[in-house]
Structure formats: C-alpha cells, structure tokens
Design an enzyme around this catalytic site. Structure first.
Site, PDB file in Angstrom:
ATOM      1  CE  LYS A 148     -15.079  -7.184   4.387  1.00 22.12           C
ATOM      2  NZ  LYS A 148     -13.800  -6.609   4.860  1.00 22.12           N
ATOM      3  CB  CYS A 206     -11.560  -7.252   1.383  1.00 18.88           C
ATOM      4  SG  CYS A 206     -10.957  -6.977   3.068  1.00 18.88           S
ATOM      5  CG  ASP A 250     -14.241  -3.926   2.457  1.00 18.07           C
ATOM      6  OD1 ASP A 250     -15.418  -4.252   2.692  1.00 18.07           O
ATOM      7  OD2 ASP A 250     -13.267  -4.504   2.970  1.00 18.07           O
TER       8      ASP A 250
HETATM    9  C1  VGL Z   1      -8.831  -4.669   3.648  1.00 20.80           C
HETATM   10  C2  VGL Z   1      -6.830  -4.735   4.731  1.00 20.80           C
HETATM   11  C3  VGL Z   1      -7.454  -4.576   5.941  1.00 20.80           C
HETATM   12  C4  VGL Z   1      -9.566  -4.721   2.336  1.00 20.80           C
HETATM   13  C5  VGL Z   1      -9.479  -4.521   4.840  1.00 20.80           C
HETATM   14  O1  VGL Z   1     -10.710  -4.224   2.264  1.00 20.80           O
HETATM   15  O2  VGL Z   1      -8.993  -5.265   1.368  1.00 20.80           O
HETATM   16  N1  VGL Z   1      -7.507  -4.795   3.595  1.00 20.80           N
HETATM   17  N2  VGL Z   1      -8.777  -4.472   5.987  1.00 20.80           N
END
Ligand code: VGL
Ligand code: ZN
Length: 198
Positions: free
Chosen positions: A107, A152, A9
């Site tokens: 995802k 994540c 991410d």
């Molecule tokens: C994430 C919160 C919501 C992350 C993704 O990538 O850690 N955190 N969505």
C-alpha cells in the site's frame, strides 16, 4: 467464523535504526512470530512508496518532516522518506517469519495518495483489494498487530470494523509513533469504532 492475523508494516524503516523508527518496533517481532501458529490465515502488509512520494516532506520544498500539509483528500502528515519500493528500509524486519504469510498486501504505491489503512487509501475511498480477499476466503474475524499503533494499525483496524469485521487489536504487539497526542486520539477512535483492544 474464520480468523486471520493481520501484521501491519513490520519493516526495517519502522524499527530502530530505520528512517521512521518507532521506539521498540523490533521488540514485537518474536511475539508476532509465536502468534502466527494460532491462526489459519496470516497476512502481512508492506508500506511501499515510490521515490518522491507526496507524503514525503522532501517532496514539499520548505516543509520539515512531521509538519502537516493539506492534500486534495484532506490533512496529511509529512514524513521522512521511508519504505521506498525495493529499498532495504522497505524490507520486512529480518526476524519476522514472512514465510508463513498467505498474502502480502502493499500500500502507498499511488504517488499522489498516502495509504495508512490496509483497506483504503487516505482518500477513504480507493480500495486496496484486501476486503475482497478476506471475504472470498470467508474470513470474518481479524486480529491486528504491528506498526505503528496510532497510524497504520489504527486506520486499518477502524476501517476493518467499519466494513463489519470483528476486530481485535493486540496492543502488546504494537508500538506507536505518538506525535502530538496521536496515540490517545487513536485509542479513543478505536473504542468508538468497536475495536476490541486486548
Ligand atoms: C506509517 C507513517 C507513514 C505506519 C506508514 O506504518 O504506521 N506511518 N507511513
Ligand atoms: Zn508510509
């Protein structure tokens, strides 16, 4: 033994100026690009929510971002709207060498279930398909980097270790949200799961 670098991410919304900015989120990009050269396989993940996703506080009248709610699959943090499919915030950080990626796994696209982990949605049973991809390629050892350490990256690393992969987390190439002690909790969970933190 075949190794893969899993980059979690590294998207605009998790970098300074983004909707769910992680302090220093952009600072890890050059180090991640450099690390790619050491791995025969490079995999990117991308948080990828439909508008109105159930993990967004805006989908729960009266709830503020970072509040908790109860979902059918358990407790869930409510987030600011972020990483909406196709938005600029969902794009990879422009400095990330995404050309090097063999696979991009998305995802969080299920409107009713969040997905922190690259392996399972937050119900801990719906698979993303990443495990099968890795096993098909004979990949046994994973190094994880990216955002955010305590969400994540943490859930991906713990799930990977539970599936039997040898997992190393490069803490210097991760950054955390760190709400309500979430980073300390993640670090102890990672150790308990057998993830090597380097
Ligand atoms: C994430 C919160 C919501 C992350 C993704 O990538 O850690 N955190 N969505
Ligand atoms: Zn998300």
């Amino acid at each position: 033994m075949t190794r893969a670098l899993i980059i979690i991410d590294v998207q605009n919304d998790f970098c300074p100026g983004g909707a769910l900015a992680v302090a220093g989120g952009d600072a890890i990009v050059p180090g991640i690009n450099a690390l790619m050269a050491e791995f025969p396989a490079v995999i990117l993940t991308q948080d990828w929510h439909p508008a109105g996703h159930s993990s967004f506080a805006s989908s729960h009248p009266g709830k503020a971002p970072f509040a908790m709610t109860e979902m059918p699959y358990g407790p869930q943090v409510l987030w600011p709207d972020h990483c909406v499919q196709g938005s600029a915030g969902a794009a990879f950080h422009p400095g990330l060498n995404s050309d090097r990626a063999d696979l991009i796994i998305r995802k969080g696209y299920n409107p009713a279930i969040d997905s922190y982990s690259a392996f399972f949605e937050n119900d801990h049973s719906t698979a993303t398909g990443l495990e099968g991809y890795l096993r098909s390629r004979g990949i046994t050892d994973l190094t994880m980097v990216g955002l955010a350490t305590d969400f994540c990256v943490n859930f991906s690393a713990v799930d990977a270790a539970g599936l039997g992969f040898a997992v190393t987390l490069r803490a210097d190439l991760c950054r955390a949200i760190d709400m309500d002690g979430s980073l300390a909790a993640a670090m102890s969970g990672l150790a308990e799961a057998g993830v090597r933190v380097a």
